[in-house]
Design an enzyme around this catalytic site. Sequence first.
Site, short mmCIF file in Angstrom:
data_model
loop_
_atom_site.label_atom_id
_atom_site.label_comp_id
_atom_site.label_asym_id
_atom_site.label_seq_id
_atom_site.Cartn_x
_atom_site.Cartn_y
_atom_site.Cartn_z
N GLY A 10 65.91 -16.32 -61.90
CA GLY A 10 64.11 -16.54 -62.26
C GLY A 10 63.06 -15.36 -62.29
NE ARG A 71 67.24 -20.61 -61.94
CZ ARG A 71 67.01 -19.14 -61.17
NH1 ARG A 71 67.56 -18.79 -60.16
NH2 ARG A 71 65.93 -20.00 -60.29
CG ASP A 102 72.52 -12.65 -54.23
OD1 ASP A 102 73.77 -11.68 -53.44
OD2 ASP A 102 73.74 -13.95 -54.27
CB THR A 125 64.42 -12.01 -56.99
OG1 THR A 125 64.57 -13.56 -56.80
CG2 THR A 125 65.46 -10.86 -56.13
CG ASP A 129 67.93 -12.92 -52.69
OD1 ASP A 129 67.17 -12.96 -53.53
OD2 ASP A 129 68.39 -14.06 -52.27
NE ARG A 171 65.47 -23.93 -54.73
CZ ARG A 171 66.46 -23.90 -55.99
NH1 ARG A 171 67.91 -22.64 -56.44
NH2 ARG A 171 65.72 -23.87 -56.82
#
Length: 320
Positions: A10, A71, A102, A125, A129, A171
């Site tokens: 993303g 992706r 990640d 990102t 995360d 998410r």
Amino acid sequence: MRIGILTSGGDAPGMNATIRAVVRGGLYYGMEIFGIRQGYEGLINGEFVQMGTASVADIIHRGGTILQTARSAAFMTDEGLKRGYEQLQKHKIDALVVIGGDGTLTGGERLHSVTGMRVFGLPGTIDNDLAYTDFTIGFDTSVNTVLSAIGNIRDTSSSHGRTTIVEVMGRQCGDIALHAGLAGGAETILVPEKSYDLDDIVKKLQAGRDRGKRHSIIIKAEGVDISSEKLAETLTERMEGAEVKVVILGYIQRGGSPTARDRILASRTGVRCVELIKEGVSNAAVGIKGDTVVDYPLAVALAMEKDSHLEYQRICDILL
Ligand code: F6P
């Protein structure tokens, strides 16, 4: 020395500032830089383009990524990785810089461990995360975009006396919800890392209404295991006379001009990355801890456990 650079997964505001830092930093140290379009997909397909100082002019303030992103399921296969590595050899690339989250850094680590290719990861990102860095590039911009949306929603929610559930991205990681929720004065923040109690939410909202509060904002990360619509339905049923609306912010959180904080993070980590390449390091993930730029071997960085930001939820509850 030839460096390849790509953005993957993303997109995030500040990816362009990161590309600029690596390209200009690399040129400063006498390196040649090759941009690879469309992430690992473009790597496999050989979409290489040489970059000079002018190719990154006027992009520090722009959202998205001039290299574009994808992706890539193909790169996760042994065949895809082999084809990607062959392209790097064909273009005589000495070190590859990957910008992403990640999945991107995990792909880079696999490329390094399987082929020995020198690979460097930069944290691009909005999700925040990645455990090895306090903040990822794009996160601050995204939080500020959500904050601005909360302000607008608050205006109309208060005029109509409504409760509004604002669904934000995340998410697995609730950091966008936690940071924007605390800064935006939300009544409730729901994140995937912690289970919620419906009775508790109702009690809190009801207590607010009893005090004469006409509206409330619930910030909910997309990864929470109840849909925003279902939550709205349930709250409407349980609170007499309540009107509950849902706003899903979606991709507006991924666009826009990066904040000063994200541009500075991009510039500092990008230049450090080039310096590590120059120093002969074989692989690294570069990030920030406190105000210090840090780097770890990719495998070490990816095995770290993320600091929890759940404390923000507790503070939000105190400040209700
Ligand atoms: O990883 C960034 C992110 O924006 C997540 O927050 C979100 O869940 C996901 O990407 C959406 O991905 P896509 O662009 O594939 O819809």
